[in-house]
Write an enzyme that holds these catalytic residues in place. Structure first.
Site, PDB file in Angstrom:
ATOM      1  CB  CYS A  68      -0.945  -0.010   1.200  1.00 59.44           C
ATOM      2  SG  CYS A  68      -0.125  -0.148   2.806  1.00 59.44           S
ATOM      3  CG  HIS A 120      -4.019   0.819   4.777  1.00 61.20           C
ATOM      4  ND1 HIS A 120      -3.521  -0.076   3.864  1.00 61.20           N
ATOM      5  CD2 HIS A 120      -5.089   1.412   4.167  1.00 61.20           C
ATOM      6  CE1 HIS A 120      -4.255  -0.045   2.765  1.00 61.20           C
ATOM      7  NE2 HIS A 120      -5.212   0.868   2.928  1.00 61.20           N
TER       8      HIS A 120
END
Length: 1008
Positions: free
Chosen positions: A252, A921
């Site tokens: 990510c 994230h």
């Protein structure tokens, strides 16, 4: 030949003039690499020489038109015969001589001139009589093959142009060539400016051309493009640039950085227009041979084709890992670190400077800033000239002052992004649970303010002000998974404690220091069945509830005293038995116990006494031996399973299961367990005996699984024999052999810090050993726990008034961070500056000032703070403007001269990080350059975003575009509605299409 035959050629000069001019050219012309020479048939040339030597224009030796027919294998292909010899079969003439002969005599119709190049071979210069003859074809139609000849000095681009012309490839199509080196594999001809000789292309090889698909992919790369289905792979048409990137496994961070760069208009347009192809630098030793730039271009062209919901950047990820080993594998990384590597890699791959010159840096030495800055930027551009420099590079002024001699050093340095610090608070807020000495008081959750660089004692001091409990009566522990992960001492740093840790502070009783010991107490639940899988004779246990820390007297650690103390401390959620409740157990005499211990092999009633007489001595020896071993050393005791793992019970058939269940319904917990529950019996004396072995449940001898099943049956029978209401079919003699005594709610067992391995007892009848931090566990039978342990009450806690005060989210303006970036700071000891006057390293003061800003300004918010004392992520909200970010007040030059760009910027993209130091994230917000709409990119998912969603405490890297370079969107802003996003589960990879494509080509081109 008659004069009529010569009418097509120009009127030649006199024969003597012809001879003199041609001989002069043959004599004086030297071989130079790249020059053209021509092949002329030896017979014709000799006849021409005879003709001009004779001096007669009408001589019969007239050579006629130039005719090379004898040099060709056939007159259809005009292939040269093999092994022709110079000066025997042909002669070589320079280009100027050839053109004169051609003008004088002409050439036989339809014969091609045999032009040949001079090539520079490793040791000599020679005319290339036999050029490289290769086969040419398209990847889309490999059956249509043509033959062409190229000189070894020709570059690959000339082959590409010839193929585009031969196969009628539309102009503007992006092409790439492959050299087929074997039957199965091909090699990319990356550098189209290399010569045929340098690429090792030889006769007989095949050159394959492929053109980029409309969706941005290459036919040969077997792309793993994510589409909604195979059927609509060609029918989907979305907004270009609104395309997700698949998470390949902790990638990510890469996806977030790519989405931000993808929505940087000048860089994306540069790649979409294929401008990079002319600027690929294959020879830069600091670059990646153009591979990073090509891989990035492939991703961008796929994302902006408007034909994909999501793209799989697997090739790009592989290239990045190949050139930067820190990004190998699938570990989590920092998006800013990836961004820094990628911008540097793209710059070196696209650097227009092929040979970097050495430039010595000069100090200002009192010269005007403007002069020094212009010199620094000029020198920078002499070595670094690329689209990255054009778009992202700015200049700041660095001023160093020696603290000793006050020498001032001024330099101007380029930057690609600004890493600006966030104001760091010197305090932190911690949430802890306080456990009082009062057994009836629930734990209280407090929120305290402590110094960031403080110690555990500071936490106790802050909590003491709220609870009125002296800090000396507190101990701090980290509780995880029903056990103590760590028990802190007062002088440990608070930086060891993370915000997500569950911190408990226990109030301790005041005892004499010499006689007190800190005891850690765990709660465990014993399973109904023994853990035969681990090879241990003990019953499986599972931790539950909250552990406790108590101060106890060393002299009061017997089983009975600890039992009563624990009952008192657990009084809030452990109900004492009523006198009316039957909590008596029956205990057999020693002889009967030994008899029952032998009844594990399915012996009939008639044979029981006889078998007992035979087995009693050996069974007694085994029990005593194992008791002695387990009581002396922890090393020989098999560890019980970890409490947080659900252990499977031994495999039992249906009949065994029913028997066990029925026996538990009929009676209280097992007789052997109950016997070990009595405090007096659980303390094993120094002299081992059969009695002591029988008193501890964990000292049963290990048995095979099949025997264990029978033993459990027999133990169930013993429970029935010991129950207050024995079954009627039990033998009267056995019932008479039992006597009644009071039964305990739980048993006490010394354990290790994990609450798993059971330890031996201490000396002098103590239940614990004091050689190290003592841990004990109280083991509950499931039935007893269900009756007397109140789980709901045990989990209750109350919130202190400090928890009701809303926690203020720290907010800071972006302008404050920029001002902090330009403040004076003193260099750290690890990074001193060498003073040229003092001739030694000094801790100088340093100040940075912005001098000039780029077209696209990248601002990195330094949220991850690392100091000697702390490591943390700063979650402060940085208020940054979406429009009109004005840097005019931050620039060192307050007034801009004519022609210099303004310093107002608009936001175009944000890279976000959610989470903490250890994990997190990455996502991104970005504005599409074509329609001006903001989108939220979360790996393969893309959704519409509004401007009020963009400023959050997760913002990590900001992308600003200078207003004078921004162009208005070409498309209307889409109306609100469902975004063209799909989750990863809705999108499938087009494997069938890839397989067909690979099968059609019969060639694997996977070296790219």
């Amino acid at each position: 030949m008659t004069a009529n035959s010569r009418c097509s050629a120009a009127e030649p000069p006199g024969l003597e003039t012809q001879r003199r001019e041609i001989e002069s050219l043959l004599r004086e012309c030297e071989l130079r690499a790249g020059d053209s020479w021509y092949v002329v048939e030896h017979r014709w040339f000799e006849q021409w020489k005879e003709f001009v030597d004779g001096g007669d224009q009408n001589s019969s030796s007239f050579p006629g038109q130039i005719d090379n027919s004898d040099l060709f294998e056939d007159l259809d292909s005009y292939h040269l015969k093999e092994r022709l010899v110079e000066n025997e079969d042909f002669v070589l003439v320079p280009a100027e001589a050839w053109h004169k002969l051609l003008a004088w005599y002409g050439m036989v119709d339809s014969q091609p001139p045999l032009e040949r190049k001079v090539v520079d071979l490793p040791s000599t210069l020679k005319v290339e009589v036999y050029p490289v003859e290769v086969f040419l074809c398209l990847h889309s139609n490999m059956e249509n093959v043509i033959t062409a000849q190229f000189s070894r000095t020709d570059n690959i681009q000339s082959i590409q142009r010839a193929m585009c012309q031969s196969f009628s490839v539309p102009s503007g199509s992006e092409c790439r060539l492959w050299m087929k080196s074997s039957d199965t594999n091909c090699e990319r001809l990356r550098n189209i400016h290399m010569s045929v000789l340098d690429t090792c292309l030889s006769s007989g090889m095949t050159v394959i051309m492929e053109t980029r698909n409309a969706d941005g992919t290459w036919p040969s790369s077997r792309p793993q493009i994510m589409r909604n289905s195979v059927e609509d792979q060609d029918s989907y048409r979305g907004q270009p640039g609104v395309c997700g990137l698949t998470n390949l496994g902790n990638t990510c961070f890469m996806n977030s950085a790519l989405q931000c760069l993808s929505n940087t208009p000048p860089l994306t347009e540069y790649f979409l227009q294929s401008s990079y192809l002319e600027e690929l630098n294959f020879t830069n030793p600091l670059g990646m041979k153009g591979e990073i730039a090509e891989a990035y271009a492939d991703v961008i062209k796929q994302m902006w084709s408007g034909r994909h919901y999501s793209v799989v950047p697997r090739v790009f990820k592989t290239k990045v890992g190949h050139f930067a080993s820190q990004f190998l594998g699938y570990q989590q990384h920092d998006s800013q670190e990836l961004l820094s590597f990628l911008l540097d890699g793209l710059h070196e791959d696209l650097n227009r400077v092929k040979n970097k010159e050495y430039i010595e840096l000069r100090d200002a030495d009192g010269r005007p800033d403007q002069e020094v800055a212009e010199e620094a930027w000029r020198n920078h551009r002499r070595r670094n000239d690329s689209v990255i420099v054009d778009t992202f590079h700015g200049l700041f002024k660095s001023t160093l002052v020696c603290p000793e001699c006050h020498k001032v050093s001024v330099t101007f340095d380029p930057f690609c992004y600004l890493s600006i610090p966030l104001p760091v608070s010197k305090e932190r807020v911690m949430e802890v649970f306080f456990v009082s000495l009062d057994p009836h008081a629930k734990p209280v959750q407090h929120r305290v303010v402590v110094p960031k660089a403080g110690k555990v004692s500071d936490l106790c001091l802050a909590l003491s002000e709220m609870t009125a409990v002296p800090p000396t009566q507190m101990v701090v522990a980290d509780v995880f998974n029903h056990r103590f992960y760590r028990i802190y001492s007062d002088d440990e740093s608070l930086s060891c404690i993370l915000d997500r840790d569950d911190i408990f502070v226990y109030e301790l009783s005041v005892l004499e220091e010499q006689d007190q010991v800190l005891l850690a107490l765990y709660l465990r639940e014993r399973s109904h069945y023994r853990d035969y899988g681990s090879g241990s004779s003990s019953y499986g246990t599972t931790l539950f509830g909250h552990p406790l820390l108590l101060n106890v007297r060393r002299s009061s650690c017997s089983q009975e005293e600890l039992y009563n103390l624990f009952l008192q401390r657990l009084a809030r959620y452990v109900r004492p038995p009523d006198p009316s409740e039957e909590l008596e157990e029956e205990e057999e005499e020693d002889d009967e116990e030994e008899l029952y211990r032998t009844q594990t092999n399915g012996i009939s009633d008639d044979e029981q006494q006889e078998a007992a007489d035979e087995l009693r001595p050996s069974q007694t020896e085994l029990s005593c031996s194992e008791t002695s071993t387990n009581s002396r050393s922890d090393d020989t005791a098999t560890a019980a399973p970890p409490p947080d793992i659900n252990h499977k019970q031994p495999s039992l058939d249906r009949g065994d299961t029913e028997t066990c269940t029925e026996s538990h319904n009929q009676t209280e917990p097992r007789c052997i367990t109950d016997a070990s529950s009595t405090p007096a019996d659980n303390a094993i004396p120094s002299g081992d005996s059969t009695r002591s072995a029988d008193a501890n449940v964990d000292l049963e001898p290990a048995a095979e699984p099949s025997e264990s099943t029978e033993e459990e049956k027999e133990e169930n029978k013993q429970e029935e024999a010991c129950s207050p209401s024995p079954p009627p079919n039990e033998q009267p003699a056995k019932r008479r052999a039992c006597h009644k005594r009071r039964k305990s709610l739980f048993t006490i067992q010394a354990v290790n810090s994990n609450g798993t391995t059971e330890r031996g007892t201490g000396e002098g009848g103590s239940a614990v050993s004091f050689s190290s931090q003592p841990y004990v566990a109280i083991d509950w039978d499931p039935d007893m726990k269900k009756r007397f342990y109140n789980e709901n009450e045990a989990e209750k806690y109350v919130k202190h008034s400090s928890m009701e005060v809303p926690q203020q989210q720290a907010t800071v303006q972006l302008q404050e961070c920029i001002e902090l970036f330009t403040t004076v700071e003193t260099l750290e000891e690890e990074n001193p500056w060498y003073c040229p006057v003092c001739k030694k390293h000094q801790l100088a003061t340093k100040k940075l000032d912005l001098w000039s800003l780029p077209e696209v300004l990248i601002i990195h918010l330094k949220r991850f703070s690392y100091t000697k004392f702390t490591r943390e992520k700063l979650d402060s909200i940085v208020e940054f403007p979406l429009r009109d970010l004005d840097f005019s007040g931050c620039l060192l030059r307050k007034s801009l001269s004519n022609g210099e760009p303004p310093s107002c910027y608009d936001l175009i993209a944000v890279s976000n990080h959610y989470g903490g130091l250890r994990d997190g994230h990455y996502t991104s917000y970005a504005m599409n350059k074509d329609n001006g709409q903001w989108y939220y990119f979360d790996d393969s998912k893309v959704t519409f975003a509004t401007e009020d969603q963009i400023v959050t405490n997760a913002a990590y890297v900001l992308f600003y575009h200078r207003q004078d370079k921004m162009r208005k969107p070409t498309l209307a802003n889409p109306s609100t509605g469902p975004a063209p996003s799909r989750s990863a589960n809705d999108i499938t990879s087009c494997k069938d299409d890839d397989a067909e494509l690979g099968a059609a080509s019969y060639v694997t081109m996977e070296t790219d």
